[in-house]
Design a protein around this motif. Sequence first.
Motif, PDB file in Angstrom:
ATOM      1  N   LEU A 188       2.175  -0.252 -12.117  1.00 55.92           N
ATOM      2  CA  LEU A 188       1.955  -1.578 -11.555  1.00 55.92           C
ATOM      3  C   LEU A 188       0.470  -1.918 -11.517  1.00 55.92           C
ATOM      4  CD1 LEU A 188       4.358  -1.218  -8.495  1.00 55.92           C
ATOM      5  CD2 LEU A 188       4.777  -2.627 -10.525  1.00 55.92           C
ATOM      6  N   PRO A 189       0.103  -3.179 -11.623  1.00 59.28           N
ATOM      7  CA  PRO A 189      -1.298  -3.570 -11.417  1.00 59.28           C
ATOM      8  C   PRO A 189      -1.710  -3.209  -9.985  1.00 59.28           C
ATOM      9  CG  PRO A 189      -0.008  -5.386 -12.335  1.00 59.28           C
ATOM     10  CD  PRO A 189       0.968  -4.338 -11.930  1.00 59.28           C
ATOM     11  N   SER A 190      -2.964  -2.820  -9.807  1.00 56.40           N
ATOM     12  CA  SER A 190      -3.410  -2.437  -8.467  1.00 56.40           C
ATOM     13  C   SER A 190      -4.859  -2.866  -8.248  1.00 56.40           C
ATOM     14  CB  SER A 190      -3.272  -0.931  -8.265  1.00 56.40           C
ATOM     15  OG  SER A 190      -4.099  -0.223  -9.181  1.00 56.40           O
ATOM     16  N   THR A 191      -5.218  -2.950  -6.990  1.00 59.26           N
ATOM     17  CA  THR A 191      -6.591  -3.262  -6.607  1.00 59.26           C
ATOM     18  C   THR A 191      -7.032  -2.277  -5.536  1.00 59.26           C
ATOM     19  OG1 THR A 191      -5.825  -4.846  -4.924  1.00 59.26           O
ATOM     20  CG2 THR A 191      -6.345  -5.733  -7.104  1.00 59.26           C
ATOM     21  N   GLY A 192      -8.338  -2.046  -5.451  1.00 60.21           N
ATOM     22  CA  GLY A 192      -8.852  -1.102  -4.465  1.00 60.21           C
ATOM     23  C   GLY A 192      -8.742   0.325  -4.959  1.00 60.21           C
ATOM     24  N   SER A 193      -9.133   1.247  -4.107  1.00 65.43           N
ATOM     25  CA  SER A 193      -9.087   2.662  -4.487  1.00 65.43           C
ATOM     26  C   SER A 193      -8.654   3.510  -3.301  1.00 65.43           C
ATOM     27  CB  SER A 193     -10.466   3.124  -4.975  1.00 65.43           C
ATOM     28  OG  SER A 193     -11.436   2.911  -3.957  1.00 65.43           O
ATOM     29  N   THR A 194      -8.191   4.697  -3.617  1.00 72.15           N
ATOM     30  CA  THR A 194      -7.723   5.694  -2.637  1.00 72.15           C
ATOM     31  C   THR A 194      -6.822   5.058  -1.584  1.00 72.15           C
ATOM     32  OG1 THR A 194      -9.741   5.458  -1.301  1.00 72.15           O
ATOM     33  CG2 THR A 194      -9.738   7.150  -3.036  1.00 72.15           C
TER      34      THR A 194
ATOM     35  N   SER B 267      -7.108   2.519   0.361  1.00 70.02           N
ATOM     36  CA  SER B 267      -7.058   1.057   0.456  1.00 70.02           C
ATOM     37  C   SER B 267      -6.374   0.408  -0.743  1.00 70.02           C
ATOM     38  CB  SER B 267      -8.477   0.494   0.592  1.00 70.02           C
ATOM     39  OG  SER B 267      -9.223   0.756  -0.595  1.00 70.02           O
ATOM     40  N   ARG B 268      -5.881   1.219  -1.677  1.00 76.22           N
ATOM     41  CA  ARG B 268      -5.293   0.659  -2.896  1.00 76.22           C
ATOM     42  C   ARG B 268      -4.025  -0.124  -2.578  1.00 76.22           C
ATOM     43  NH1 ARG B 268      -5.109   4.858  -7.164  1.00 76.22           N
ATOM     44  NH2 ARG B 268      -7.178   4.018  -7.665  1.00 76.22           N
ATOM     45  N   GLN B 269      -3.907  -1.298  -3.196  1.00 72.51           N
ATOM     46  CA  GLN B 269      -2.710  -2.130  -3.075  1.00 72.51           C
ATOM     47  C   GLN B 269      -2.073  -2.300  -4.449  1.00 72.51           C
ATOM     48  OE1 GLN B 269      -4.178  -5.766  -1.064  1.00 72.51           O
ATOM     49  NE2 GLN B 269      -2.871  -5.157   0.643  1.00 72.51           N
ATOM     50  N   TYR B 270      -0.765  -2.199  -4.484  1.00 65.72           N
ATOM     51  CA  TYR B 270      -0.020  -2.325  -5.734  1.00 65.72           C
ATOM     52  C   TYR B 270       0.687  -3.683  -5.768  1.00 65.72           C
ATOM     53  CZ  TYR B 270      -0.765   2.709  -6.000  1.00 65.72           C
ATOM     54  OH  TYR B 270      -1.351   3.960  -6.049  1.00 65.72           O
TER      55      TYR B 270
ATOM     56  N   THR C 258       0.845  -1.192   0.000  1.00 68.88           N
ATOM     57  CA  THR C 258       0.000   0.000   0.000  1.00 68.88           C
ATOM     58  C   THR C 258       0.881   1.242   0.000  1.00 68.88           C
ATOM     59  OG1 THR C 258      -0.059   0.150   2.417  1.00 68.88           O
ATOM     60  CG2 THR C 258      -1.747  -1.221   1.355  1.00 68.88           C
ATOM     61  N   ASN C 259       0.266   2.391  -0.179  1.00 69.18           N
ATOM     62  CA  ASN C 259       1.009   3.648  -0.125  1.00 69.18           C
ATOM     63  C   ASN C 259       1.695   3.799   1.227  1.00 69.18           C
ATOM     64  OD1 ASN C 259       1.222   6.629   0.665  1.00 69.18           O
ATOM     65  ND2 ASN C 259       0.868   6.789  -1.535  1.00 69.18           N
TER      66      ASN C 259
END
Length: 311
Positions: free
Chosen positions: A291-297, A299-302, A266-267
């Motif tokens: 990079l591929p990522s999931t989630g938003s703001t 909670s986003r994970q890369y 995460t960030n």
Amino acid sequence: MSALANRLPLTHIKKQEILEDLRNFTSGFKGEQSLEFFYRYLPKDQFQLLHGIRIEYDDFHFQMDSLIVTPSFILNLEIKNWGGNIYFDDRFSQVIRTLDGKQQSFTNPIEQVKRQNYHLSQLLLQHKFRSIPVEHLVIMTNPNVIIEASSTYKEAYKSVIKSHVLQKKFQEFTHLYETPIFSSKQTKKFIKLLSKLHCEYNPDVCEKYQITKDELITGVLCPSCDHSVMNYVKGNWWCSICSFKSKTTHIYALKDYALLISSMITNQECRNFLLLDSRSKTNHLLYALNLPSTGSTKSRQYDLAPLIKEK
């Protein structure tokens, strides 16, 4: 393993053990690479060559350094890049190395490769292949190694060779086993089976050495001056020790994170690991990697997996 070695303080209790294991791994890899020169002297149309095949059998794994598959026989190569004076002792089935005046005992590679042959033969039987001779050699790739054996250890004199003798031994096996056992179709089928059963060895090295994640050195490590921690200044990573500057050194730190901690980040986790002081700087660096990522703001994970797949 090199990522772990770089990320441990010099005073860490496991540092020397890991460095020694890393040296052994690197030495073995160099030995296998050096043997590539001698493969070119074998008749390419007579065999298939496989490296590092690792197969699960009876709830454990066995791995073969190199496997030469011909229609008439299979040759299993156990490759060692040991230096110094190597003595094969059949009385206690051990190998003793003398290097720089110090003696060290090793597991006997002859017994090791014979066990691999047994498992490989059982695999052939299990998958209903015709019985084919499975031979073995222990190849010492260090040109400066001195090899000795007890006078009664006939197996050592037969099976242990230096790299340049591989061509001669291959010819001997070819003359010994002249009758083809595998057809071209069966050879391809066998190669396909081994490729299907092969499973990579990707251990959690922190777990292996019982090291917790908070014992690791964080930050972007300078590649120029013994891995001091770099600072992020005006879009560049800068080393205050040697003044080395780079825009992309954080990529190596993220590779370390993927190898040692997690392939997802995460960030906040990225910020903490790279020792950055703002979310926006971290976002900028992560977005630039595409990079591929999931989630938003928040909670986003890369997904860092593409970084460790790059050559």
